[in-house]
Design an enzyme around this catalytic site. Structure first.
Site, PDB file in Angstrom:
ATOM      1  N   HIS A 194       0.888  -1.171   0.000  1.00  0.00           N
ATOM      2  CA  HIS A 194       0.000   0.000   0.000  1.00  0.00           C
ATOM      3  C   HIS A 194       0.920   1.214   0.000  1.00  0.00           C
ATOM      4  CE1 HIS A 194      -3.721   2.229   1.561  1.00  0.00           C
ATOM      5  NE2 HIS A 194      -2.751   3.137   1.521  1.00  0.00           N
ATOM      6  N   ASP A 224      -9.827  -4.253  -3.999  1.00  0.00           N
ATOM      7  CA  ASP A 224      -9.727  -3.665  -2.665  1.00  0.00           C
ATOM      8  C   ASP A 224     -11.118  -3.643  -2.014  1.00  0.00           C
ATOM      9  OD1 ASP A 224      -8.717  -2.504  -0.368  1.00  0.00           O
ATOM     10  OD2 ASP A 224      -8.359  -0.531  -1.250  1.00  0.00           O
TER      11      ASP A 224
END
Length: 436
Positions: free
Chosen positions: A168, A295
């Site tokens: 991330h 996601d």
């Protein structure tokens, strides 16, 4: 099982014979068909390499059962769950507890191992983890952001273990705090959600992608950049030889949609300008982007009805990924072959799943059958996630009629002429850990 007269993404019409869990033959086979596809589109089951199924810790948001049903109803046959649950998946006991819960999954799955200051790598790497990550370079849901020194140690260990590191990538030192402080006090769909996009800036993503790739190169690690939202970030990953993913919300939504979405459009990284969205879409089309992953990060409607500073980040998406892409293909925005590659063939390559991602003899019989002419309107109330809403309300989608996981029917529906499901049925939990 024999599926007859199926159209593959490359345009060929074939029969597909399944024996046990594998595809036994593909071609002009003859014989009595169990399923007459009648020229409908048969794709390899999608691999969503980035989901948050919320168990353990937050079953009111999602469970392995509800999340995997949502996946199956969207043509997804493998999901990869991220570590920011409660407890986080950073040691052996937490992995084992999550693995027990995952036995309720209808689809195959991977479980990622996470990194915090308290992680126990020896325990994690003794378990069948899918990858290391999502490793957070900035705090997001779960507050698992780590510092540079720990990130370097984690990447070095992953390289020694031969495990992909999913990152991330946001640099919190480049967040524009003044932009967030200037936001109004509206809530839900009336919130000033654009302030979140200004706060977690594009520059913060690009800098973190570049740094992650540098650290990966120093350790000869395989680095995968999660949810890239900027063309600059995609280009930086590609230049460094890393792989990257784009999420449907960054592909189909932009800051221009935030007036309608409010905090229902708050995610990390946030939505970008329409100009950047178009540039990201071009890189999805031309092959620069390796995969599309969702996601999938469900929160309840009530949780999202908050101010821009308090609302949780994330949107549901596992059920709508392939339908959105197929509808885009029907509009001529990309090819069916590209949809196949982005959602199945390339994820299998990036994450070393040699029996998945293709309709070919010897492969796992992970398959989804679609009628491309049945373009439907996406409605949150029709989806199967516990969230009960979608940021793609009113968008077009092409949903599967049949989904198989290793030859087992996990989802089937019969649709009427208007495209609404007259009936639908789910199979029993059939999922396995793809790492054994």
């Amino acid at each position: 099982m024999l599926i007859a007269n199926a159209r593959l993404a490359d345009g060929r019409t074939v029969d597909v014979r399944i024996e046990g869990e594998r595809i036994a033959a593909v071609g002009s086979l003859g014989g009595e068909a169990d399923v007459d596809a009648a020229g409908k589109l048969l794709l390899p089951g999608a691999i969503d390499a980035h989901v948050h199924l919320r168990e353990p810790g937050f079953p009111h948001k999602e469970t392995w059962e509800t999340g995997s049903k949502s996946a199956a109803a969207g043509g997804v046959t493998t999901v990869v769950d991220q570590p920011n649950t409660d407890p986080p998946t950073t040691d052996g006991a937490a992995f084992d507890a999550k693995a027990e819960l995952a036995r309720k999954s209808l689809v195959d799955y991977g479980i990622n191992g996470g990194v915090t200051g308290e992680w126990k790598p020896d325990e994690l790497f003794s378990r069948p983890i899918f990858a290391l990550g999502e490793v957070f370079l900035a705090d997001s849901t779960g507050e698992m952001g780590i510092d540079a020194e720990l990130f370097e140690r984690a990447v070095e260990r992953a390289a020694r273990e031969g495990v992909v590191v999913t990152v991330h990538a946001e640099d919190a030192t480049l967040f524009d705090r003044e932009a967030l402080e200037a936001a109004g006090e509206g809530v839900g769909r009336d919130a000033d959600a654009d302030a979140w996009s200004a706060y977690r800036s594009a520059a913060a993503e690009v800098a973190a992608v570049e740094r992650a790739c540098e650290v990966g190169a120093d350790s000869a690690a395989a680095v995968h950049i999660a949810h890239t939202s900027t063309p600059e970030g995609i280009d930086a990953a590609a230049a460094a030889g890393a792989t990257c993913e784009v999420c449907p919300h960054h592909l189909f939504l932009s800051r221009g949609d935030l007036d309608d979405l409010g905090t229902f459009g708050r995610m990390n990284p946030p939505l970008r300008s329409e100009e950047r969205r178009e540039a990201v879409a071009e890189r999805v089309r031309d092959g620069t982007v390796d995969i599309v992953a969702t996601d999938h990060a469900p929160h309840t409607h009530e949780e999202k009805e908050a101010g821009i500073r308090e609302a949780p980040s994330g949107v549901p998406g596992v059920e709508t990924m392939v339908p959105l892409l197929l509808a885009a293909a029907e509009r001529g925005e990309l090819t069916r072959e590209r949809v196949r590659d982005l959602t199945a063939t390339n994820p299998a390559r990036v994450f070393d799943l040699p029996r998945k991602g293709e309709v070919r003899e010897g492969m796992d019989a992970d398959l989804a059958l679609y009628d491309p002419e049945r373009v439907e309107t996406i409605r949150g109330q029709d989806l199967h996630s516990k969230a009960g809403w979608t940021p793609f309300e009113g968008f077009e989608g092409v949903f599967p009629e049949l989904t198989l996981v290793r030859g087992a029917v996990v989802y089937q529906r019969d649709a009427d002429d208007d495209g609404a499901g007259e009936s639908e049925a789910f199979g029993e939990p059939a999922g396995r850990n793809v790492r054994g």
